[in-house]
Design a protein around this motif. Structure first.
Motif, mmCIF file in Angstrom:
data_model
loop_
_atom_site.group_PDB
_atom_site.id
_atom_site.type_symbol
_atom_site.label_atom_id
_atom_site.label_comp_id
_atom_site.label_asym_id
_atom_site.label_seq_id
_atom_site.Cartn_x
_atom_site.Cartn_y
_atom_site.Cartn_z
ATOM 1 N N GLN A 1 0.879 -1.100 0.053
ATOM 2 C CA GLN A 1 0.090 0.045 0.057
ATOM 3 C C GLN A 1 0.934 1.331 -0.091
ATOM 4 O O GLN A 1 0.464 2.210 -0.783
ATOM 5 C CB GLN A 1 -0.978 0.136 1.146
ATOM 6 N N ILE A 2 1.856 1.354 0.741
ATOM 7 C CA ILE A 2 2.604 2.333 0.982
ATOM 8 C C ILE A 2 4.080 2.178 1.180
ATOM 9 O O ILE A 2 4.477 1.318 1.851
ATOM 10 C CB ILE A 2 2.441 3.387 1.957
ATOM 11 N N VAL B 1 7.611 4.284 2.609
ATOM 12 C CA VAL B 1 8.012 5.263 2.978
ATOM 13 C C VAL B 1 9.596 5.339 2.695
ATOM 14 O O VAL B 1 10.233 4.492 3.229
ATOM 15 C CB VAL B 1 7.686 5.547 4.332
ATOM 16 N N ILE C 1 2.583 -1.508 4.827
ATOM 17 C CA ILE C 1 3.372 -0.153 4.609
ATOM 18 C C ILE C 1 4.927 -0.631 5.048
ATOM 19 O O ILE C 1 5.143 -1.318 5.789
ATOM 20 C CB ILE C 1 2.816 1.114 5.690
ATOM 21 N N LYS D 1 0.962 1.434 -4.276
ATOM 22 C CA LYS D 1 0.054 2.157 -4.398
ATOM 23 C C LYS D 1 0.523 3.521 -4.150
ATOM 24 O O LYS D 1 -0.153 4.618 -4.862
ATOM 25 C CB LYS D 1 -1.348 1.681 -3.462
ATOM 26 N N LEU D 2 1.258 3.815 -3.050
ATOM 27 C CA LEU D 2 1.706 5.088 -2.930
ATOM 28 C C LEU D 2 2.881 5.247 -2.305
ATOM 29 O O LEU D 2 3.365 4.559 -1.527
ATOM 30 C CB LEU D 2 0.658 5.928 -1.657
ATOM 31 N N ILE E 1 5.773 7.694 -0.315
ATOM 32 C CA ILE E 1 5.808 8.766 0.531
ATOM 33 C C ILE E 1 7.337 9.296 0.659
ATOM 34 O O ILE E 1 8.019 8.286 1.243
ATOM 35 C CB ILE E 1 5.245 8.751 2.078
ATOM 36 N N TYR F 1 2.444 9.903 -5.515
ATOM 37 C CA TYR F 1 3.628 9.939 -4.282
ATOM 38 C C TYR F 1 3.026 11.128 -3.648
ATOM 39 O O TYR F 1 2.352 12.124 -4.076
ATOM 40 C CB TYR F 1 4.885 10.234 -5.020
ATOM 41 N N VAL G 1 -3.217 11.533 2.804
ATOM 42 C CA VAL G 1 -2.794 10.157 2.485
ATOM 43 C C VAL G 1 -4.414 9.229 2.401
ATOM 44 O O VAL G 1 -4.480 8.593 1.555
ATOM 45 C CB VAL G 1 -2.140 9.597 3.569
#
Length: 211
Positions: free
Chosen positions: A5-6, A8, A79, A123-124, A126, A179, A203
C-alpha cells in the motif's frame, strides 16, 4: 499477488519510522519495518572499513529488502519502511565514492534488475525530506556509534544522493506513480495535531476505504 500500500522512503534520520508508525496507528496499516542489522554486523563493519564491506553489505540489504517486498506484497495492507528501490541509491553512491569496483557494481545491477522484474509498484510512495542540519542533530541525539563514526561527509553525500529521488523512481518504474512529499525538518510535527491531521487527510485521498 497483492500490492504494497505505502512505501516510505528517505535518508537516514529523516523521520521515516515516525511516519510509518503514525500511518499504522491512524489508518490501520500493517508495518514491515526496515531491516538494517544482521548476524555479521555488516553495517558496523562498513562504517569502519568502507572499501572492504560496502559490496557485501549492499548485496545483503538488496536481497533482504526484496524478500521483505515480496512478503509484504502478499496482502493489500502493508506499509514498508524503506524498500528495494532506495537500496540502489546507496549502491550508486558507493560506486561513485569508489567503495565499489566496476565488477562489483555490474554484479549488483545485474541482480537488482533481475529482481525488479518481480516487483509491483506501491499504491503510494511517501518521500520524507528533512534539512541536513536537523538530520545531523537527530543522528547525534540517537547516539548509534556506527552512524556517528561515519562522519559528516558521508551523510552529506547521502543527503545529496537522495535529492533527485523522485526522478530516480520515475526511471525505475518507467512511468507515473502516486507519491507525496513530506518535509519533516520541524521536530514538532508529530506533536502538532493540525499538521498531523492535514497529512493524514492527504494520504486518505489515496485510500478512501480507510477514511
Amino acid at each position: 499477488m497483492g500490492q504494497i500500500q505505502i512505501i516510505v522512503e528517505g535518508m537516514t534520520a529523516s523521520g521515516k519510522s515516525t511516519i510509518v508508525n503514525l500511518l499504522s496507528e491512524r489508518l490501520g496499516f500493517k508495518v514491515m519495518p526496515e531491516e538494517f542489522r544482521d548476524s555479521l554486523d555488516l553495517l558496523n563493519r562498513f562504517h569502519h572499513e568502507k572499501e572492504k564491506w560496502a559490496f557485501p553489505m549492499q548485496l545483503n540489504f538488496l536481497v533482504t529488502r526484496f524478500a521483505q517486498y515480496l512478503c509484504a506484497s502478499e496482502e493489500n495492507k502493508y506499509i514498508l519502511d524503506r524498500s528495494v528501490f532506495g537500496d540502489k541509491v546507496y549502491a550508486l553512491m558507493y560506486y561513485r565514492d569508489k567503495y565499489f569496483k566496476d565488477s562489483q557494481l555490474g554484479c549488483y545491477l545485474t541482480l537488482y534488475d533481475s529482481l525488479l522484474r518481480y516487483v509491483k509498484p506501491p499504491k503510494l510512495l511517501i518521500l520524507v525530506r528533512c534539512e541536513f542540519d536537523e538530520i545531523m542533530r537527530r543522528i547525534k541525539l540517537r547516539g548509534r556509534q556506527d552512524e556517528i563514526d561515519a562522519g559528516i561527509e558521508y551523510w552529506r553525500a547521502l543527503y545529496d544522493a537522495y535529492m533527485p529521488f523522485l526522478d530516480f523512481m520515475k526511471n525505475e518504474l518507467q512511468g507515473e506513480f502516486n507519491y507525496l512529499e513530506l518535509d519533516l525538518s520541524n521536530p514538532d510535527f508529530i506533536h502538532t495535531p493540525a499538521m498531523v491531521d492535514a497529512f493524514i487527510d492527504e494520504v486518505k485521498k489515496f485510500f478512501p476505504e480507510r477514511a
